[in-house]
Scaffold this motif. Structure first.
Motif, short mmCIF file in Angstrom:
data_model
loop_
_atom_site.label_atom_id
_atom_site.label_comp_id
_atom_site.label_asym_id
_atom_site.label_seq_id
_atom_site.Cartn_x
_atom_site.Cartn_y
_atom_site.Cartn_z
N ALA A 11 0.82 -1.21 0.00
CA ALA A 11 0.00 0.00 0.00
C ALA A 11 0.86 1.26 0.00
CB ALA A 11 -0.92 -0.02 1.21
N GLN A 12 1.93 1.25 0.75
CA GLN A 12 2.81 2.43 0.80
C GLN A 12 3.44 2.70 -0.56
OE1 GLN A 12 5.88 2.18 3.75
NE2 GLN A 12 6.65 4.25 3.37
N ARG A 13 3.86 1.65 -1.25
CA ARG A 13 4.47 1.85 -2.57
C ARG A 13 3.46 2.31 -3.60
NH1 ARG A 13 7.57 -0.87 0.37
NH2 ARG A 13 9.79 -1.20 -0.01
N LEU A 14 2.23 1.83 -3.49
CA LEU A 14 1.19 2.29 -4.42
C LEU A 14 0.84 3.76 -4.17
CD1 LEU A 14 -1.22 -0.79 -4.43
CD2 LEU A 14 0.30 -0.08 -6.27
N PRO A 55 4.97 8.67 3.02
CA PRO A 55 6.15 8.45 3.88
C PRO A 55 6.01 7.23 4.79
CG PRO A 55 5.46 10.75 3.92
CD PRO A 55 4.39 10.01 3.23
N ALA A 56 4.79 6.91 5.21
CA ALA A 56 4.53 5.77 6.09
C ALA A 56 3.36 4.98 5.50
CB ALA A 56 4.21 6.24 7.50
N PRO A 57 3.22 3.71 5.89
CA PRO A 57 2.11 2.91 5.36
C PRO A 57 0.76 3.51 5.72
CG PRO A 57 3.75 1.49 6.40
CD PRO A 57 4.12 2.90 6.74
N PRO A 58 -0.11 3.76 4.74
CA PRO A 58 -1.45 4.29 5.03
C PRO A 58 -2.36 3.17 5.56
CG PRO A 58 -1.17 4.01 2.66
CD PRO A 58 0.16 3.64 3.29
N VAL A 59 -3.03 3.43 6.67
CA VAL A 59 -3.76 2.38 7.37
C VAL A 59 -4.92 1.84 6.53
CG1 VAL A 59 -5.20 1.90 9.39
CG2 VAL A 59 -3.11 3.23 9.64
N THR A 60 -5.75 2.72 5.99
CA THR A 60 -6.94 2.26 5.26
C THR A 60 -6.55 1.51 3.98
OG1 THR A 60 -7.11 4.46 4.26
CG2 THR A 60 -8.48 4.00 6.19
#
Length: 355
Positions: A289-292, A296-301
């Motif tokens: 999800a973070q790469r898509l 800067p940080a992994p998005p929770v949703t």
């Protein structure tokens, strides 16, 4: 009516309307919408092609969910396949969101509940309940929930030293992880054959015979905890700048970290209690999800939607890979996740963050 002020920057736009301000990331919104559509399509495909000889056209799944269709289709969709698919969807979402929390708090892409002892704590509690049989006759679901929450609390308390840091949480979590694994191995060594089979069947991560009894508590947990994590997202983003900078900006670092860790542990605990410790989902989903989204940080949703898609696809493969048996879903996620973990380790070493 106060005038709205909008400032644009690459990849985001900030706005201020009176006392209300915020940041909008168009790419993150687009990624969220695409992931939501993919998750829905995979969910329908899983219901249509689930276990059994009856193949249901995907176009008939949505009407059947609303009670429209012939008797056979309605029974297959709503009674046989929908409960299992809902458990897969909710479990994947909980693991994905939990992994995003842990990786964001520790600022470590290798941190996840199954690496920091949360899921192993659940496994140790279930193994103790099956082998020792002295825990009040609690169900495996309840034991898993209590064990995972206990392990998460132990990690935080053992990492406390006038505060906590992501580095200490990771190190202590690895220690708690292997302590729980040792307990599981010890209990397996003294268990009877039937007890060992029951423990191993739960430890591998399994959606067989899962239904609404597992889905309802998990759905309630997600409805309560996901909005809380979204509300704390702004404070978590300031913590990415470092504890001293975040504290200088007015963020109560230790309180926010405690709430985030408790919420992430609770999500992992409910997911583990529902389907067992399905490995690698909490590790891989936030990074994908973070790469898509390029945040800067992994998005929770977005991580929750990615985790749901991973578990749904893995569950469909587990039901269709072999004609004579249904594989545990944890076997499929393990096969898919192990190469991802090796790639993450190699990438972390190249970046100088792998230890």
């Amino acid at each position: 009516m106060p005038a709205a002020h909008i400032a644009r920057a690459p990849g985001r736009a900030s706005f201020r309307l009176g006392a209300v301000s915020g940041v909008v990331r168009p790419r993150l919104i687009l990624v969220w919408l695409v992931l939501a559509l993919i998750t829905f399509l995979v969910f329908c495909l899983t219901v249509a092609l689930g276990s059994g000889d009856l193949a249901i056209p995907v176009s008939d799944v949505v009407p059947a969910l609303w009670g429209s269709g012939d008797t056979v289709t309605l029974f297959a969709v709503r009674e046989l396949r929908l409960p299992r698919a809902m458990v897969a969807l909710l479990t994947g979402a909980a693991f994905g969101a939990s992994g995003a929390v842990f990786q964001g708090v520790t600022r470590n892409p290798l941190a996840s509940p199954d690496m920091l002892g949360i899921t192993q704590g659940a496994g140790a509690a279930v193994a103790a309940g099956v082998t020792v049989g002295a825990l009040g006759g609690l169900s495996s679901q309840t034991l898993g929930l209590v064990g995972a929450l206990g392990a998460g609390l132990a990690v935080y308390l053992l990492a406390w030293n006038r505060g906590t840091t992501g580095y200490r949480i990771v190190l202590v979590g690895i220690g708690v992880n292997w302590m729980c694994v040792s307990v599981i191995y010890y209990l397996l060594s003294r268990s009877k054959m039937m007890e060992a089979q029951k423990i191993l069947g739960w430890l591998v991560g399994n959606l067989n015979d899962r239904g609404w009894n597992q889905a309802r508590p998990l759905a309630i947990a997600l409805l309560v905890l996901l909005p809380l994590l979204v509300l704390l997202g702004r404070l978590q983003r300031t913590m990415q700048l470092g504890d001293e900078v975040a504290a200088g900006l007015g963020t109560p670092v230790q309180r926010v970290r405690l709430v985030l860790l408790l919420a992430g542990s609770a999500l992992a605990a409910f997911a583990t209690s529902a389907a067992g410790p399905i490995l690698f989902v909490a590790l891989a989903a936030p990074q994908i999800a973070q790469r898509l989204a390029r945040t800067p940080a992994p998005p929770v949703t977005a991580a929750a939607l990615t985790g749901a898609t991973i578990v749904l696809i893995s569950d469909l493969l587990s039901q269709r890979l072999m004609d004579d048996m249904i594989l545990p879903v944890g076997v499929v996620t393990g096969v898919l996740g192990a190469p991802f973990l090796l790639w993450q380790l190699a990438r972390a070493n190249q970046a100088g963050t792998g230890g």
